[in-house]
Design an enzyme around this catalytic site. Structure first.
Site, PDB file in Angstrom:
ATOM      1  N   CYS A  42       0.863  -1.180   0.000  1.00  8.07           N
ATOM      2  CA  CYS A  42       0.000   0.000   0.000  1.00  8.07           C
ATOM      3  C   CYS A  42       0.897   1.227   0.000  1.00  8.07           C
ATOM      4  O   CYS A  42       2.006   1.196  -0.528  1.00  8.07           O
ATOM      5  CB  CYS A  42      -0.951  -0.019   1.195  1.00  8.07           C
ATOM      6  SG  CYS A  42      -0.128  -0.080   2.791  1.00  8.07           S
ATOM      7  N   VAL A  43       0.466   2.301   0.610  1.00  5.21           N
ATOM      8  CA  VAL A  43       1.222   3.552   0.558  1.00  5.21           C
ATOM      9  C   VAL A  43       2.547   3.454   1.293  1.00  5.21           C
ATOM     10  O   VAL A  43       3.554   4.021   0.860  1.00  5.21           O
ATOM     11  CB  VAL A  43       0.384   4.710   1.142  1.00  5.21           C
ATOM     12  CG1 VAL A  43       1.188   6.001   1.179  1.00  5.21           C
ATOM     13  CG2 VAL A  43      -0.878   4.907   0.315  1.00  5.21           C
TER      14      VAL A  43
END
Length: 471
Positions: free
Chosen positions: A27-28
């Site tokens: 993810c981020v």
């Protein structure tokens, strides 16, 4: 090969090798693994990697915090491991093998509300701004608002309500869409179902309490009637209706011949779900939602509200670790629908700030440790902006005592928060910018609570850290 090749090879070894990885994505800021045997992961060695800022397990996923360069690390990891990466949705699906029943429920709730959060935050900011210009009597000796003395700002106030109403009153449309999206059924049917819950033909949910039973409009079928009541801003009726639509569509798709499924499946699924929603699920869901919000509101505003605030403020951060905190989104939205605001969300924002302040204490204690500061500073900033995982898992839980200090500071801030009845318009940014979502009358009290959530965890972390010799 990239600059993370060596750490990627080590991480592959430390998670138990290629054969122990069922799925991997990112993810981020985090690598997300679904491990066939989570016990094989050597957490101590993984956290000792220079590229890793911490680890934690949530919703059946073993997650390694890398930071803003996670995409580069991920590419190197895929290259050295020979594993094909998959989407986050595929990882979440695979992770169900490592979840118990409660975790699965919380995961579903999280995935339903996650796509709605940006809109809800926007709505909260809009309501906060509107309250500042149409509800605070700044002018002419405290007798007029900015909207009273300016046609321009009056127009702005009216125009912004177009967005605010769409977000909050029409929330069931978003919920029904999100449920069908999550469950993999026809999203357009979910949208239509949501619209039937908030149609202008129905008595607005906000007007039901002030309308006599005899005056409530009805569909008259001769031998029985159905109340024409809308479910604006209602969470549980929308969720119940949406899941009914999902399972009806799955049922009809299974039994219906393919040659007529295009006609029969959507027609039967939608019509039956709308009927059930307005005759059974809507009224039941309304009562359930009201019951839950009444209990929470009683805890927040009753005689023992200080105790409730202290407990909630203290345990919220541990709830984040388990994933149980996702339930608060639905409760917040129900409180907003029933009481025009939520006193729960301000305490959530304060808990996030408190964990960031504990990291701030670690920044001070480890000011001469350049390697530690790479993690500390970025984690503190992201936590103050509402993203808590790097702070909690990368710093506070690693040393343990900063996490406890943050919990204590959060509890004290929450006590003041409920004692002053501090209320938010809606869910906002879960950190310092969250003050923009607080109702204007309570902004000063929330600012005081933020000061407590900053000072207390910082001071406690520094004091305990010095005794422990952290540097």
């Amino acid at each position: 090969m990239g600059k993370y090749e060596q750490d990627a090879r080590r991480l592959l070894e430390y998670v138990g090798g290629k054969e122990n990885i069922a799925a991997v994505s990112h993810c981020v800021s985090r690598m997300r693994f679904v491990l066939n045997d989570p016990a094989k992961a050597d957490v101590a060695k993984i956290e000792a990697l220079k590229s890793a800022k911490g680890t934690f397990t949530q919703a059946g996923q073993f997650q390694v915090i890398i930071g803003n360069t996670v995409s580069d690390f991920y590419n190197d990891f895929i290259a050295v491991s020979g594993i094909d990466g998959v989407s986050k949705d595929a990882v979440k699906s695979a992770a169900k093998q490592n979840q118990n029943a409660l975790q699965k429920v919380m995961s579903v709730l999280a995935e339903i509300f996650a796509p709605l959060i940006p809109a809800i935050i926007t709505g909260g900011l809009i309501l906060g701004f509107r309250n500042c210009i149409d509800s605070i009597y700044f002018f002419n000796n405290g007798t007029q608002t900015l909207c009273d003395i300016s046609q321009f700002w009056s127009g702005v106030d009216s125009f912004l309500w177009l967005i605010g109403e769409a977000i909050f009153h029409m929330l069931p449309v978003c919920i029904c869409w999100s449920v069908t999206k999550k469950m993999g059924t026809t999203q357009s049917l979910g949208i239509v179902l949501g619209l039937t819950l908030v149609s202008g033909q129905l008595l607005n949910a906000y007007a039901v309490a002030s309308t006599a039973a005899a005056d409530i409009p009805k569909w008259d079928f001769g031998f029985f009637t159905i109340n024409m009541i809308g479910y604006q801003a209602q969470v549980i009726p929308a969720m119940l209706a949406a899941f009914t639509l999902v399972y009806l569509e799955r049922f009809f798709r299974k039994i219906c011949p393919a040659v007529i499924s295009m006609i029969v499946v959507p027609f039967c699924s939608l019509v039956l779900s709308v009927i059930i929603a307005h005759t059974v699920l809507g009224p039941i869901g309304w009562k359930i939602g009201t019951f839950i919000s009444d209990i929470v509101y009683a805890g927040i505003s009753g005689s023992f509200r200080v105790v409730f605030g202290a407990i909630f403020g203290f345990v919220y951060a541990p709830l984040v670790i388990t994933g149980l905190h996702h339930m608060s989104n639905a409760i917040d939205m129900q409180l907003i629908a029933d009481f025009g605001g939520t006193m729960l969300w301000p305490m959530i924002a304060l808990s996030n700030i408190a964990q960031g302040s504990a990291v701030l204490g670690m920044i001070y204690l480890q000011r001469k440790n350049a390697d530690a500061q790479e993690v500390n500073v970025s984690s503190c900033i992201s936590c103050y902006l509402g993203v808590t995982e790097p702070a909690m898992f990368g710093v506070n839980l690693k040393f343990h005592f900063p996490f406890i200090c943050g919990m204590i500071g959060s509890a004290i801030a929450a006590v003041v928060c409920v004692a002053t009845s501090t209320t938010a318009n809606a869910i906002g940014v879960g950190g310092i910018p969250g003050i923009l979502s607080i109702q204007p009358a309570y902004m000063l009290s929330f600012a005081l609570c933020m000061a407590i959530a900053i000072v207390v965890p910082f001071a406690l972390t520094v004091i305990v850290g010095r005794k422990k010799g952290v540097a």
